[in-house]
Design an enzyme around this catalytic site. Structure first.
Site, mmCIF file in Angstrom:
data_model
loop_
_atom_site.group_PDB
_atom_site.id
_atom_site.type_symbol
_atom_site.label_atom_id
_atom_site.label_comp_id
_atom_site.label_asym_id
_atom_site.label_seq_id
_atom_site.Cartn_x
_atom_site.Cartn_y
_atom_site.Cartn_z
ATOM 1 N N SER A 1 -14.829 -56.626 19.934
ATOM 2 C CA SER A 1 -14.916 -56.914 21.370
ATOM 3 C C SER A 1 -13.724 -56.300 22.088
ATOM 4 O O SER A 1 -12.717 -55.968 21.474
ATOM 5 C CB SER A 1 -14.920 -58.425 21.613
ATOM 6 O OG SER A 1 -15.953 -59.031 20.865
ATOM 7 N N LEU B 1 -10.036 -62.452 20.871
ATOM 8 C CA LEU B 1 -11.228 -61.638 21.089
ATOM 9 C C LEU B 1 -11.517 -60.992 19.752
ATOM 10 O O LEU B 1 -10.607 -60.473 19.109
ATOM 11 C CB LEU B 1 -10.928 -60.527 22.104
ATOM 12 C CG LEU B 1 -11.147 -60.764 23.592
ATOM 13 C CD1 LEU B 1 -10.730 -59.523 24.363
ATOM 14 C CD2 LEU B 1 -12.598 -61.088 23.893
ATOM 15 N N ASP B 2 -12.782 -61.002 19.323
ATOM 16 C CA ASP B 2 -13.120 -60.398 18.031
ATOM 17 C C ASP B 2 -12.735 -58.925 17.993
ATOM 18 O O ASP B 2 -12.676 -58.270 19.032
ATOM 19 C CB ASP B 2 -14.629 -60.493 17.771
ATOM 20 C CG ASP B 2 -15.088 -61.939 17.721
ATOM 21 O OD1 ASP B 2 -14.329 -62.755 17.185
ATOM 22 O OD2 ASP B 2 -16.178 -62.230 18.236
ATOM 23 N N LYS B 3 -12.541 -58.427 16.779
ATOM 24 C CA LYS B 3 -12.169 -57.026 16.586
ATOM 25 C C LYS B 3 -13.120 -56.058 17.311
ATOM 26 O O LYS B 3 -12.681 -55.127 17.975
ATOM 27 C CB LYS B 3 -12.119 -56.731 15.081
ATOM 28 C CG LYS B 3 -11.553 -55.372 14.736
ATOM 29 C CD LYS B 3 -11.426 -55.241 13.229
ATOM 30 C CE LYS B 3 -10.983 -53.837 12.836
ATOM 31 N NZ LYS B 3 -10.866 -53.720 11.378
#
Length: 257
Positions: free
Chosen positions: A109, A105-107
């Site tokens: 998100s 999961l992106d930073k």
């Protein structure tokens, strides 16, 4: 001689358990301190899933130390096992087992992240194709239109491809739900940007059969036995090898009968 498909060479079995590298495992085998089902192991030995490998009398991995954890990742934590990265997920969790994340999961998100020390299931999940659906709740910076929902569901050109058709549903003026079966880099953010929207909040609430539910941000829990069983059932058709795709057509026929 044909090997059983589930068997692996003993040095690989040791390195897969996270005990040490293959090369170090070879050295331990040479020293005669590795046993396979109670018998001193040799280099050519192959290990089946239920075999017991011990080093100096201790099992390389107790069967009950396989962990499957659901984390509600906060914004700002990075999905990496590289401890030099500030705010990496491993340091954030401080778990006693060496665990790693499945997918990422992106930073910026948040939401459901699966963490485990079971390397086998990671590959299977990432290769599970359409069975591997992930659900997100997304807040954008301006009102959602029917046209936005329709275009998001039917495919958006990003990263030299067109995103697969997917389920998209408006939940309120600025919020929608989306179910993806692929995981392109920053896919949802790029899809929204293409349509002139900016993502303000992105939260993953489900991976396959695993629901985030009421787990608070920054907390985690072990998966239940039932959740692990269902997860394994869902991915058991996807072999842990790239050639799985080739047999999909025949698999599909068998399953539909």
């Amino acid at each position: 001689m044909a090997h059983h498909p589930d068997s692996v060479r003993i040095n690989k079995a040791i390195s897969d358990s996270g005990y040490c590298s293959r090369r170090q495992a070879d050295t331990l085998i040479e020293e005669g301190i590795v046993t396979l089902n109670g018998i001193t192991a040799t280099h050519g030995d192959r290990v089946m899933p239920n075999d017991e490998v011990k080093i100096s009398g201790k099992p390389i991995r107790e069967n009950d130390t396989t962990v499957y954890i659901m984390l509600n990742k906060p914004v700002g934590i990075t999905c990496t096992t590289d401890r030099r990265v500030k705010g990496n997920v491993v340091d954030f969790m401080k778990h006693e087992e060496r665990i790693f994340h499945v997918g990422r999961l992106d930073k910026p998100s948040e939401g459901l992240l699966l963490m485990t020390n079971d390397g086998d299931i990671v590959n299977k999940i990432l290769r599970a194709g359409n069975e591997h659906d992930k659900e997100y709740i997304v807040t954008v910076d301006r009102p959602i239109t029917p046209d936005f929902i329709e275009r998001m569901s039917n495919g958006i050109p990003i990263l030299d491809t067109i995103t697969k058709k997917c389920e998209v549903e408006q939940l309120s003026r600025f919020v929608f739900r989306i179910v993806l079966v692929q995981g392109l880099n920053r896919q949802i953010r790029r899809m929204c940007e293409y349509l002139g929207y900016e993502v303000e909040r992105l939260k993953r609430v489900r991976i396959m059969n695993l629901e985030l539910g009421t787990l608070p941000v920054g907390k985690w829990r072990d998966l239940t036995k039932e959740e692990v069983r269902e997860l394994k059932n869902r991915v058991e058709d996807s072999q842990n090898t790239p050639q799985a795709n080739r047999s999909e057509k025949t698999e599909g026929k068998r399953r539909r009968r």
